[in-house]
Design a protein around this motif. Structure first.
Motif, PDB file in Angstrom:
ATOM      1  N   ALA A  83       0.809  -1.215   0.000  1.00  0.00           N
ATOM      2  CA  ALA A  83       0.000   0.000   0.000  1.00  0.00           C
ATOM      3  C   ALA A  83       0.848   1.273   0.000  1.00  0.00           C
ATOM      4  O   ALA A  83       0.615   2.166  -0.804  1.00  0.00           O
ATOM      5  CB  ALA A  83      -0.957  -0.013   1.183  1.00  0.00           C
ATOM      6  N   THR A  90       1.730   6.524  -6.931  1.00  0.00           N
ATOM      7  CA  THR A  90       0.676   7.425  -7.366  1.00  0.00           C
ATOM      8  C   THR A  90       1.135   8.869  -7.226  1.00  0.00           C
ATOM      9  O   THR A  90       0.941   9.690  -8.109  1.00  0.00           O
ATOM     10  CB  THR A  90      -0.588   7.199  -6.525  1.00  0.00           C
ATOM     11  N   TRP A 100      -4.318   2.041  -5.542  1.00  0.00           N
ATOM     12  CA  TRP A 100      -4.860   1.042  -4.616  1.00  0.00           C
ATOM     13  C   TRP A 100      -3.967  -0.185  -4.671  1.00  0.00           C
ATOM     14  O   TRP A 100      -3.215  -0.397  -5.623  1.00  0.00           O
ATOM     15  CB  TRP A 100      -6.302   0.684  -4.982  1.00  0.00           C
ATOM     16  N   THR A 101      -4.060  -0.979  -3.631  1.00  0.00           N
ATOM     17  CA  THR A 101      -3.229  -2.175  -3.559  1.00  0.00           C
ATOM     18  C   THR A 101      -3.969  -3.354  -4.179  1.00  0.00           C
ATOM     19  O   THR A 101      -5.108  -3.648  -3.792  1.00  0.00           O
ATOM     20  CB  THR A 101      -2.906  -2.509  -2.089  1.00  0.00           C
ATOM     21  N   THR A 113     -12.771  -6.546  -3.121  1.00  0.00           N
ATOM     22  CA  THR A 113     -12.192  -5.317  -3.668  1.00  0.00           C
ATOM     23  C   THR A 113     -10.941  -4.954  -2.871  1.00  0.00           C
ATOM     24  O   THR A 113     -10.722  -5.479  -1.775  1.00  0.00           O
ATOM     25  CB  THR A 113     -13.171  -4.134  -3.559  1.00  0.00           C
ATOM     26  N   PRO A 114     -10.131  -4.030  -3.371  1.00  0.00           N
ATOM     27  CA  PRO A 114      -8.991  -3.553  -2.587  1.00  0.00           C
ATOM     28  C   PRO A 114      -9.465  -2.875  -1.301  1.00  0.00           C
ATOM     29  O   PRO A 114     -10.603  -2.375  -1.215  1.00  0.00           O
ATOM     30  CB  PRO A 114      -8.320  -2.534  -3.514  1.00  0.00           C
ATOM     31  N   ASP A 115      -8.587  -2.853  -0.317  1.00  0.00           N
ATOM     32  CA  ASP A 115      -8.883  -2.115   0.908  1.00  0.00           C
ATOM     33  C   ASP A 115      -9.234  -0.677   0.539  1.00  0.00           C
ATOM     34  O   ASP A 115      -8.637  -0.093  -0.360  1.00  0.00           O
ATOM     35  CB  ASP A 115      -7.658  -2.116   1.831  1.00  0.00           C
ATOM     36  N   GLY A 116     -10.193  -0.128   1.253  1.00  0.00           N
ATOM     37  CA  GLY A 116     -10.554   1.268   1.018  1.00  0.00           C
ATOM     38  C   GLY A 116     -11.692   1.447   0.039  1.00  0.00           C
ATOM     39  O   GLY A 116     -12.058   2.572  -0.284  1.00  0.00           O
ATOM     40  N   PHE A 117     -12.248   0.348  -0.450  1.00  0.00           N
ATOM     41  CA  PHE A 117     -13.376   0.452  -1.380  1.00  0.00           C
ATOM     42  C   PHE A 117     -14.654  -0.080  -0.752  1.00  0.00           C
ATOM     43  O   PHE A 117     -14.651  -1.074  -0.035  1.00  0.00           O
ATOM     44  CB  PHE A 117     -13.089  -0.328  -2.666  1.00  0.00           C
ATOM     45  N   PHE A 617      -7.950  -5.893  -9.476  1.00  0.00           N
ATOM     46  CA  PHE A 617      -8.775  -4.957  -8.713  1.00  0.00           C
ATOM     47  C   PHE A 617      -9.864  -5.676  -7.925  1.00  0.00           C
ATOM     48  O   PHE A 617     -10.127  -5.351  -6.779  1.00  0.00           O
ATOM     49  CB  PHE A 617      -9.418  -3.930  -9.648  1.00  0.00           C
ATOM     50  N   CYS A 618     -10.542  -6.611  -8.544  1.00  0.00           N
ATOM     51  CA  CYS A 618     -11.613  -7.295  -7.825  1.00  0.00           C
ATOM     52  C   CYS A 618     -11.734  -8.737  -8.269  1.00  0.00           C
ATOM     53  O   CYS A 618     -11.137  -9.153  -9.266  1.00  0.00           O
ATOM     54  CB  CYS A 618     -12.951  -6.559  -7.963  1.00  0.00           C
ATOM     55  N   GLN A 675     -14.312   4.395  -3.736  1.00  0.00           N
ATOM     56  CA  GLN A 675     -13.397   4.529  -2.606  1.00  0.00           C
ATOM     57  C   GLN A 675     -14.110   5.122  -1.399  1.00  0.00           C
ATOM     58  O   GLN A 675     -14.921   6.036  -1.540  1.00  0.00           O
ATOM     59  CB  GLN A 675     -12.199   5.401  -2.979  1.00  0.00           C
TER      60      GLN A 675
END
Ligand code: FEO
Ligand code: CA
Ligand code: CA
Length: 687
Positions: A83, A90, A100-101, A113-117, A617-618, A675
């Motif tokens: 991350a 970025t 995103w990670t 999904t990535p963390d934060g979504f 991503f997902c 996000q």
């Protein structure tokens, strides 16, 4: 990062139908992979004896290499940027839009999904679209109810702006999974009621959706005046040179100009003039008794399009003669087209555009050339079939919408593609190993098939070229590809990206061997080609190309990730749909992941030092495929198609309970992701 990946299976002989479940094969494409490859043409790229021998050596070599890959696969798993590193990248502007990670490959019955979504369901199969539409009840479903509700197996997804914070969501409903839709489904004896539900669950939806500025959710507006359903029985017009052709005439429509229904609509595209193109793909599977067609050209076409000689899987022919070629030999010719729709006019009739040819259209993606003309790309998704494009004669009326471009796609030229490699044939050994110039690359030609008034195929009229496009193309030497799926132009770099999903018969006995554009025998994981039209002009008749990704496990030497360090990429298998974010990053969804995990959505930077770094991503639920990705700066939207579609999964005992959990029935659905802390509200046209 938690390790959730399963062991590789590289030594197992490639299954005929890949990792797809038997249900997917049965209902999605009519068991296409279990039937003989329809393209038996001996065009310029069919391997000669020497090449076939080389291909067999290639298969053996691939097996040996794979053994090595499997041995170290467990200790050489892809590691992803962390991350903080992603954030730093970025900040330096090298991974714009990808802050995103990446997630690890997953096998959960969920959208990961990535963390934060955050994520939410926009709409699911059976949700009402119109005022007074009944609530979904799978135990009491009928055709008339289904016609007022969101259809099954959402595939293509696109958004057109309508008004402030309201968009028109355009969705294809590719096919139905009867064993997951109906209690006690008896495949040998479907009922009329079940068949009528299936007719109504196929087709298309236009749904007005509204974003929530506060929490990022995107919700349908039930009863909105622009909401529409098109089904297997709706009215469609026919335009272009094959309109009215004898080949399109039936007893119900002697004019050959009005068709009931659209079928197996897979992917598609929104046009720069504000319409929606939807692609009729595996239409062949719905028509029975092809053996009844005996005229020479017609019977060749039956074989070339893989139309069943006897009864069909769904047995619709028992309930409507038009699905029986013994009764209506031309009805099948009225499917397999690109259809243009005006979502802005809720009274409009969609049009089947015959000048774009008839084949298993995966998609139709349009751009405008330097002289203002429309160019539409479309792949024919079958093993050893071809890539096509259409260039209009007239200029696009950019602000004219559907009515201002009413006949735009009815005059122009239809082409098919030939890819020529620049490396010695002996260096393309079928293992996926790069040739000595370190690139699978070369040039290509667009070979004209016909215009609205002139055929370039000796012995075939314009209407024959259009109705039997595969037979026409076979005669001009195009390149047999590894199942061309989505083909789309990147709006930032103007290159074209084509997903070749897989072809496990490449290089097998009696089939075409490898070429530089399809360089891997028994191609289990597929690849992605990057094309540049000469002069960056979409109307050019020549192009350059290179392979961006040779997909699979990065630990497998027979993979290539744009030259990027393979220790730093996500595994990817069976690329299908492609799209782009506003930074020009390529996003790829997959269908039939052969690496043991579920399908997913992946992003790939195309420029700079991170070019080729595939980042997952997902991931989608059990048995599902990721479709229709639509990516903006604030949202990622996908269609989750066929959740629960695994071997032996049934209505009574489904393999998935997504999205509603508990003991619920799986329901195909549109998902939006955003996000945390960002509303997801559109801030520009085209959300
Ligand atoms: Fe419907 Fe080619 O996927
Ligand atoms: Ca080369
Ligand atoms: Ca597809």
């Amino acid at each position: 990062m938690p390790e959730r990946r399963r062991l590789l299976n590289l030594l197992t002989p490639a299954p005929i139908h890949g990792n797809r479940s038997s249900l997917t094969c049965r209902f999605k494409c009519g068991d296409a992979c279990f039937h003989a490859v329809p393209n038996t043409s001996d065009n310029a790229y069919f391997g000669d004896i020497a090449e076939a021998a080389l291909s067999r050596r290639g298969v053996m070599k691939a097996g040996l290499v794979a053994a090595g890959g499997a041995a170290f696969a467990g200790s050489s798993l892809a590691s992803f940027v962390t991350a903080p590193e992603a954030a730093a990248l970025t900040t330096r502007g090298r991974l714009r839009g990808l802050g995103w990670t990446p997630i690890a490959p997953a096998t959960t019955d969920a959208v990961e999904t990535p963390d934060g979504f955050d994520q939410d369901i926009v709409i699911r199969w059976g949700d009402p679209l119109f005022a007074g539409a009944p609530a979904f009840d799978p135990h009491a479903q009928t055709g008339p109810k289904q016609e007022t509700q969101f259809g099954y197996n959402n595939d293509y997804l696109g958004f057109l702006p309508l008004s402030k914070n309201v968009e028109l969501m355009c969705v294809n409903h590719e096919y139905t999974d009867e064993v997951l839709m109906f209690a006690g489904y008896d495949a040998a004896n479907p009922t009329r009621e079940q068949v009528e539900v299936a007719w109504a669950a196929h087709g298309l939806s236009v749904v007005a959706v509204k974003g929530n500025q506060g929490n990022g959710k995107l919700k349908p507006i039930v009863g909105h005046g622009h909401n529409r359903r098109f089904t297997a029985t709706s009215e469609f017009a026919v335009s272009g040179p094959a309109r009215g052709s004898q080949l399109l005439q039936t007893s119900a429509d002697p004019s050959g100009s009005v068709v009931r229904g659209t079928l197996n609509n897979c992917s598609g595209g929104l046009t720069p003039w504000g319409t929606w193109l939807t692609a009729e793909e595996n239409f062949n599977q719905y028509f029975a008794n092809g053996a009844a067609v005996t005229d020479p050209l017609g019977s060749r076409a039956i074989r070339r399009y893989g139309i069943p000689t006897g009864e069909t899987e769904r047995k619709w022919e028992r309930f409507d003669d038009r699905f029986d070629l013994a009764e209506e030999p031309n009805e099948v010719n009225r499917f397999g087209w690109i259809v243009e729709i005006d979502p802005y006019d809720p009274t409009s009739t969609p049009v089947k555009r015959t000048l774009l040819g008839r084949f298993k259209h995966e998609a139709g993606t349009a751009v405008i050339d330097r002289r203002g003309r429309a160019v539409v790309y479309s792949g024919d998704d079958e093993r050893f079939d071809y890539l096509y494009k259409f260039v209009s004669r007239k200029k696009v009326n950019r602000s004219g919408g559907f009515r201002g471009n009413a006949d735009l796609l009815d005059s122009g030229t239809l082409y098919v593609a030939r890819f020529t490699g620049d490396s010695p044939a002996a260096e393309i050994d079928g293992t996926g190993s790069l040739p000595s110039d370190r690139q699978f690359d070369g040039v290509g030609q667009w070979i004209p098939l016909c215009t609205e008034s002139e055929s370039f195929v000796p012995g075939m009229s314009v209407e024959e070229v259009l109705v039997y496009t595969r037979l026409a193309a076979d005669t001009v030497g195009p390149t047999k590809m590894d199942r061309p799926e989505d083909v789309e132009t990147n709006p930032v770099n103007h290159k074209i990206y084509m997903a070749l999903t897989n072809n496990t018969q490449r290089g097998t006995a009696g089939k075409a061997g490898v070429d530089e554009a399809n360089p891997r025998n028994a191609n289990k994981h597929g690849h992605v080609i990057e094309m540049t039209e000469t002069g960056n002009d979409p109307a050019a008749t020549t192009f350059a190309w290179n392979i961006l990704l040779v997909c699979g496990d990065p630990a497998d030497p027979a993979t290539y990730f744009g030259g990027f360090d393979k220790a730093q990429v996500s595994p990817i298998s069976c690329p299908d749909n492609v799209t782009f974010d506003e930074h020009g990053n390529l996003w790829i969804s997959t269908d039939g992941n052969q690496l043991g995990a579920h399908d997913g959505l992946y992003a790939v930077p195309l420029t700079g030092r991170y070019r080729g770094q595939v980042r997952q991503f997902c991931s989608v639920p059990t048995g599902a495929e990721t479709c229709g990705p639509w990516v903006t700066e604030r949202r990622v939207n996908i269609c989750v198609q066929h959740p629960g579609e695994t071997n032996d999964s049934t209505f009574e005992n489904p393999a998935s309970h997504w999205p509603d959990g508990g003991g619920s029935l799986p329901r195909p659905a549109v998902v939006t992701m955003w996000q945390n802390g960002r509303s997801g509200a559109p801030k520009h046209r085209g959300e």
